[in-house]
Scaffold this motif. Structure first.
Motif, PDB file in Angstrom:
ATOM      1  N   GLY A 134       0.801  -1.208   0.000  1.00  0.00           N
ATOM      2  CA  GLY A 134       0.000   0.000   0.000  1.00  0.00           C
ATOM      3  C   GLY A 134       0.836   1.261   0.000  1.00  0.00           C
ATOM      4  O   GLY A 134       0.541   2.216  -0.692  1.00  0.00           O
ATOM      5  N   GLY A 135       1.906   1.240   0.789  1.00  0.00           N
ATOM      6  CA  GLY A 135       2.738   2.429   0.954  1.00  0.00           C
ATOM      7  C   GLY A 135       3.446   2.870  -0.314  1.00  0.00           C
ATOM      8  O   GLY A 135       4.015   3.938  -0.368  1.00  0.00           O
ATOM      9  N   VAL A 136       3.366   2.047  -1.305  1.00  0.00           N
ATOM     10  CA  VAL A 136       4.107   2.295  -2.538  1.00  0.00           C
ATOM     11  C   VAL A 136       3.574   3.502  -3.312  1.00  0.00           C
ATOM     12  O   VAL A 136       4.337   4.243  -3.929  1.00  0.00           O
ATOM     13  CB  VAL A 136       4.048   1.051  -3.460  1.00  0.00           C
ATOM     14  CG1 VAL A 136       4.899   1.257  -4.684  1.00  0.00           C
ATOM     15  CG2 VAL A 136       4.487  -0.169  -2.692  1.00  0.00           C
ATOM     16  N   SER A 137       2.295   3.701  -3.242  1.00  0.00           N
ATOM     17  CA  SER A 137       1.629   4.700  -4.078  1.00  0.00           C
ATOM     18  C   SER A 137       2.150   6.121  -3.868  1.00  0.00           C
ATOM     19  O   SER A 137       1.940   6.994  -4.696  1.00  0.00           O
ATOM     20  CB  SER A 137       0.122   4.653  -3.816  1.00  0.00           C
ATOM     21  OG  SER A 137      -0.120   4.680  -2.429  1.00  0.00           O
ATOM     22  N   LYS A 138       2.834   6.334  -2.762  1.00  0.00           N
ATOM     23  CA  LYS A 138       3.356   7.676  -2.470  1.00  0.00           C
ATOM     24  C   LYS A 138       4.175   8.259  -3.613  1.00  0.00           C
ATOM     25  O   LYS A 138       4.105   9.432  -3.904  1.00  0.00           O
ATOM     26  CB  LYS A 138       4.195   7.655  -1.195  1.00  0.00           C
ATOM     27  CG  LYS A 138       3.352   7.755   0.066  1.00  0.00           C
ATOM     28  CD  LYS A 138       4.239   7.902   1.283  1.00  0.00           C
ATOM     29  CE  LYS A 138       3.412   8.107   2.548  1.00  0.00           C
ATOM     30  NZ  LYS A 138       4.249   8.220   3.752  1.00  0.00           N
ATOM     31  N   ALA A 139       4.983   7.425  -4.227  1.00  0.00           N
ATOM     32  CA  ALA A 139       5.796   7.900  -5.346  1.00  0.00           C
ATOM     33  C   ALA A 139       5.150   7.436  -6.652  1.00  0.00           C
ATOM     34  O   ALA A 139       4.662   6.323  -6.733  1.00  0.00           O
ATOM     35  CB  ALA A 139       7.205   7.347  -5.241  1.00  0.00           C
ATOM     36  N   PRO A 140       5.177   8.303  -7.683  1.00  0.00           N
ATOM     37  CA  PRO A 140       4.553   7.944  -8.958  1.00  0.00           C
ATOM     38  C   PRO A 140       5.207   6.707  -9.576  1.00  0.00           C
ATOM     39  O   PRO A 140       4.600   5.977 -10.334  1.00  0.00           O
ATOM     40  CB  PRO A 140       4.805   9.168  -9.842  1.00  0.00           C
ATOM     41  CG  PRO A 140       5.206  10.261  -8.917  1.00  0.00           C
ATOM     42  CD  PRO A 140       5.814   9.609  -7.729  1.00  0.00           C
ATOM     43  N   SER A 141       6.481   6.493  -9.221  1.00  0.00           N
ATOM     44  CA  SER A 141       7.225   5.386  -9.797  1.00  0.00           C
ATOM     45  C   SER A 141       7.073   4.109  -8.975  1.00  0.00           C
ATOM     46  O   SER A 141       7.650   3.083  -9.300  1.00  0.00           O
ATOM     47  CB  SER A 141       8.690   5.780  -9.892  1.00  0.00           C
ATOM     48  OG  SER A 141       9.028   6.658  -8.844  1.00  0.00           O
ATOM     49  N   GLY A 142       6.256   4.217  -7.926  1.00  0.00           N
ATOM     50  CA  GLY A 142       6.080   3.071  -7.050  1.00  0.00           C
ATOM     51  C   GLY A 142       5.589   1.831  -7.763  1.00  0.00           C
ATOM     52  O   GLY A 142       6.096   0.732  -7.546  1.00  0.00           O
ATOM     53  N   ASP A 143       4.617   2.001  -8.649  1.00  0.00           N
ATOM     54  CA  ASP A 143       4.051   0.873  -9.389  1.00  0.00           C
ATOM     55  C   ASP A 143       5.119   0.135 -10.177  1.00  0.00           C
ATOM     56  O   ASP A 143       5.140  -1.087 -10.221  1.00  0.00           O
ATOM     57  CB  ASP A 143       2.976   1.362 -10.363  1.00  0.00           C
ATOM     58  CG  ASP A 143       1.667   1.625  -9.652  1.00  0.00           C
ATOM     59  OD1 ASP A 143       1.520   1.142  -8.502  1.00  0.00           O
ATOM     60  OD2 ASP A 143       0.809   2.310 -10.227  1.00  0.00           O
ATOM     61  N   VAL A 145       8.414   0.001  -9.680  1.00  0.00           N
ATOM     62  CA  VAL A 145       9.325  -0.731  -8.803  1.00  0.00           C
ATOM     63  C   VAL A 145       8.637  -1.998  -8.293  1.00  0.00           C
ATOM     64  O   VAL A 145       9.243  -3.063  -8.220  1.00  0.00           O
ATOM     65  CB  VAL A 145       9.776   0.170  -7.630  1.00  0.00           C
ATOM     66  CG1 VAL A 145      10.592  -0.606  -6.627  1.00  0.00           C
ATOM     67  CG2 VAL A 145      10.569   1.353  -8.147  1.00  0.00           C
ATOM     68  N   LYS A 146       7.378  -1.845  -7.990  1.00  0.00           N
ATOM     69  CA  LYS A 146       6.550  -2.957  -7.531  1.00  0.00           C
ATOM     70  C   LYS A 146       6.482  -4.038  -8.611  1.00  0.00           C
ATOM     71  O   LYS A 146       6.695  -5.216  -8.336  1.00  0.00           O
ATOM     72  CB  LYS A 146       5.157  -2.394  -7.255  1.00  0.00           C
ATOM     73  CG  LYS A 146       4.236  -3.263  -6.452  1.00  0.00           C
ATOM     74  CD  LYS A 146       3.039  -2.428  -5.976  1.00  0.00           C
ATOM     75  CE  LYS A 146       1.728  -3.041  -6.463  1.00  0.00           C
ATOM     76  NZ  LYS A 146       0.543  -2.347  -5.881  1.00  0.00           N
ATOM     77  N   GLU A 147       6.202  -3.640  -9.821  1.00  0.00           N
ATOM     78  CA  GLU A 147       6.101  -4.590 -10.931  1.00  0.00           C
ATOM     79  C   GLU A 147       7.424  -5.296 -11.187  1.00  0.00           C
ATOM     80  O   GLU A 147       7.461  -6.484 -11.479  1.00  0.00           O
ATOM     81  CB  GLU A 147       5.645  -3.879 -12.211  1.00  0.00           C
ATOM     82  CG  GLU A 147       4.163  -3.585 -12.223  1.00  0.00           C
ATOM     83  CD  GLU A 147       3.776  -2.688 -13.393  1.00  0.00           C
ATOM     84  OE1 GLU A 147       4.273  -2.932 -14.520  1.00  0.00           O
ATOM     85  OE2 GLU A 147       2.988  -1.747 -13.181  1.00  0.00           O
ATOM     86  N   PHE A 148       8.495  -4.542 -11.065  1.00  0.00           N
ATOM     87  CA  PHE A 148       9.823  -5.131 -11.251  1.00  0.00           C
ATOM     88  C   PHE A 148      10.035  -6.237 -10.225  1.00  0.00           C
ATOM     89  O   PHE A 148      10.409  -7.365 -10.571  1.00  0.00           O
ATOM     90  CB  PHE A 148      10.907  -4.056 -11.095  1.00  0.00           C
ATOM     91  CG  PHE A 148      12.316  -4.559 -11.314  1.00  0.00           C
ATOM     92  CD1 PHE A 148      12.878  -4.544 -12.577  1.00  0.00           C
ATOM     93  CD2 PHE A 148      13.069  -5.046 -10.260  1.00  0.00           C
ATOM     94  CE1 PHE A 148      14.176  -5.005 -12.790  1.00  0.00           C
ATOM     95  CE2 PHE A 148      14.366  -5.514 -10.456  1.00  0.00           C
ATOM     96  CZ  PHE A 148      14.915  -5.497 -11.721  1.00  0.00           C
ATOM     97  N   GLY A 149       9.766  -5.921  -8.975  1.00  0.00           N
ATOM     98  CA  GLY A 149       9.930  -6.897  -7.903  1.00  0.00           C
ATOM     99  C   GLY A 149       9.076  -8.130  -8.125  1.00  0.00           C
ATOM    100  O   GLY A 149       9.543  -9.264  -7.976  1.00  0.00           O
ATOM    101  N   ALA A 150       7.819  -7.908  -8.511  1.00  0.00           N
ATOM    102  CA  ALA A 150       6.899  -9.017  -8.740  1.00  0.00           C
ATOM    103  C   ALA A 150       7.395  -9.892  -9.888  1.00  0.00           C
ATOM    104  O   ALA A 150       7.423 -11.120  -9.800  1.00  0.00           O
ATOM    105  CB  ALA A 150       5.507  -8.479  -9.039  1.00  0.00           C
ATOM    106  N   HIS A 151       7.827  -9.238 -10.958  1.00  0.00           N
ATOM    107  CA  HIS A 151       8.308  -9.936 -12.143  1.00  0.00           C
ATOM    108  C   HIS A 151       9.468 -10.867 -11.805  1.00  0.00           C
ATOM    109  O   HIS A 151       9.489 -12.041 -12.180  1.00  0.00           O
ATOM    110  CB  HIS A 151       8.746  -8.901 -13.186  1.00  0.00           C
ATOM    111  CG  HIS A 151       9.011  -9.458 -14.531  1.00  0.00           C
ATOM    112  ND1 HIS A 151      10.278  -9.700 -14.987  1.00  0.00           N
ATOM    113  CD2 HIS A 151       8.175  -9.830 -15.520  1.00  0.00           C
ATOM    114  CE1 HIS A 151      10.209 -10.201 -16.209  1.00  0.00           C
ATOM    115  NE2 HIS A 151       8.944 -10.285 -16.562  1.00  0.00           N
ATOM    116  N   VAL A 152      10.445 -10.333 -11.088  1.00  0.00           N
ATOM    117  CA  VAL A 152      11.624 -11.106 -10.725  1.00  0.00           C
ATOM    118  C   VAL A 152      11.273 -12.249  -9.768  1.00  0.00           C
ATOM    119  O   VAL A 152      11.744 -13.372  -9.931  1.00  0.00           O
ATOM    120  CB  VAL A 152      12.705 -10.189 -10.102  1.00  0.00           C
ATOM    121  CG1 VAL A 152      13.859 -11.006  -9.570  1.00  0.00           C
ATOM    122  CG2 VAL A 152      13.187  -9.178 -11.124  1.00  0.00           C
TER     123      VAL A 152
END
Lengths: 186, 186
Positions: A134-143, A145-152
């Motif tokens: 949830g805390g990710v949304s603070k930064a526009p680039s959060g999604d 970084v999140k997707e990168f992590g999920a992908h890996v």
DNA sequence: AACTTCATGTAACGAGTTACATGATTAT
DNA sequence: ATAATCATGTAACTCGTTACATGAAGTT
């Protein structure tokens, strides 16, 4: 990257207390690729304030220590901006799991399975945490970084599941750990 | 995992000198998920020998220090076997690259491109090194660890290349780093 | 009753890195 | 010539973690 810079980054996403910054490293945006403990965060925040990179506002509370909310000063923001232009240190991936796997031929198959299952579970839980994030949304680039992590993470899970039988087949015949290869020969 | 255990593992793949062990962490099997410096390896080897986990044979050479080749003792092998049965610490992935990416919106697009290209190059070189990896064959499970590394690295490269334009689009309009958001407002 | 969350802070300790000291040989 | 490879070792230093100290409120 020093804890000081990490704290500056955390505060660049919004004002926060030391306790809240810790959570950012434990469950928030930063949790999948960095870490910091109270023992390093609190002294860093104090030093940063002394150096004029942060200001601190204490909110008194009943029954607990004042909540000290820190904000970046102009100088703090500028300093962090400059850090963003410094050469980036190469990523570091430390894995006791892979290290162990190198010695799969010295383990009974049961132990390999155990290690593999633990790892898979760990990865799946991490994936959940990333996707929840949830805390990710603070930064526009959060999604991103999140997707990168999920992908890996998904790619690791896939590999491990596809090769499960191959990995387990590497194990030695030793039933218990008291019967080491050396003892078996002697 | 302590350097001592890492050294034990290195020697479980075959006798070696401190110098050779270092290479294992620099270019060999272990290079993608662990590291160790001379300053930690040499003292570890000395201590391990004092504790009876290793034996040391010095080969005298001309013009350079004796090459000290270490071998696991029975006790050393047993100790390492036991380490393989200890709970495995969760992997740690530290990435200044991802940390920076969180703040992509505070960087000019040119800086993002630079970071992205550097990262991509780093990953591609790592992939090459993994695929070349000669020292890996020593352990039967080497191929597997190698494939895992390659798989994950490829998956990172793919993600970054697929999302390149999306990442670059996150940048701010600031042309130079002297014109920070704060200054732009004031 | 016991545990988790909130909340800050310090001191001892651990573990490893960086840099230095030394120096021949081989490749560019 | 200059740099890299081979080869070991030590000491100072950096940085961060772990554990402790303190304590209320809420949750199980």
């Amino acid at each position: 990257m020093h804890v000081r810079t990490l704290c500056l980054g955390a505060l660049a996403l919004g004002d926060a207390s030391g306790y809240e910054i810790k959570k950012l490293f434990e469950e928030g945006v930063f949790s999948h690729f960095s870490e910091a403990s109270f023992g390093s965060i609190y002294p860093a925040l104090t030093k940063l304030t002394d150096d004029g990179l942060l200001t601190c506002q204490a909110h008194s509370q009943e029954g607990r220590p004042d909540k000290k909310v820190y904000s970046l000063t102009e100088l703090g923001r500028k300093t962090f901006q400059e850090a963003l232009f410094q050469p980036i240190q190469p990523d570091k991936y430390r894995s006791d799991f892979l290290f162990s796997l190198v010695f799969a031929n010295q383990m009974p198959a049961a132990r390999i399975s155990e290690i593999l299952n633990n790892k898979l579970e760990e990865l799946k839980e991490e994936l959940k945490r990333i996707e929840a994030g949830g805390g990710v949304s603070k930064a526009p680039s959060g999604d991103l970084v999140k997707e990168f992590g999920a992908h890996v993470t998904v790619s690791m899970i896939e590999f491990l599941e596809k090769n499960r039988s191959r990995i387990e087949a590497l194990g030695c015949e030793t039933e218990t750990r008291s019967r080491t290869p050396c003892e078996a020969i002697g």
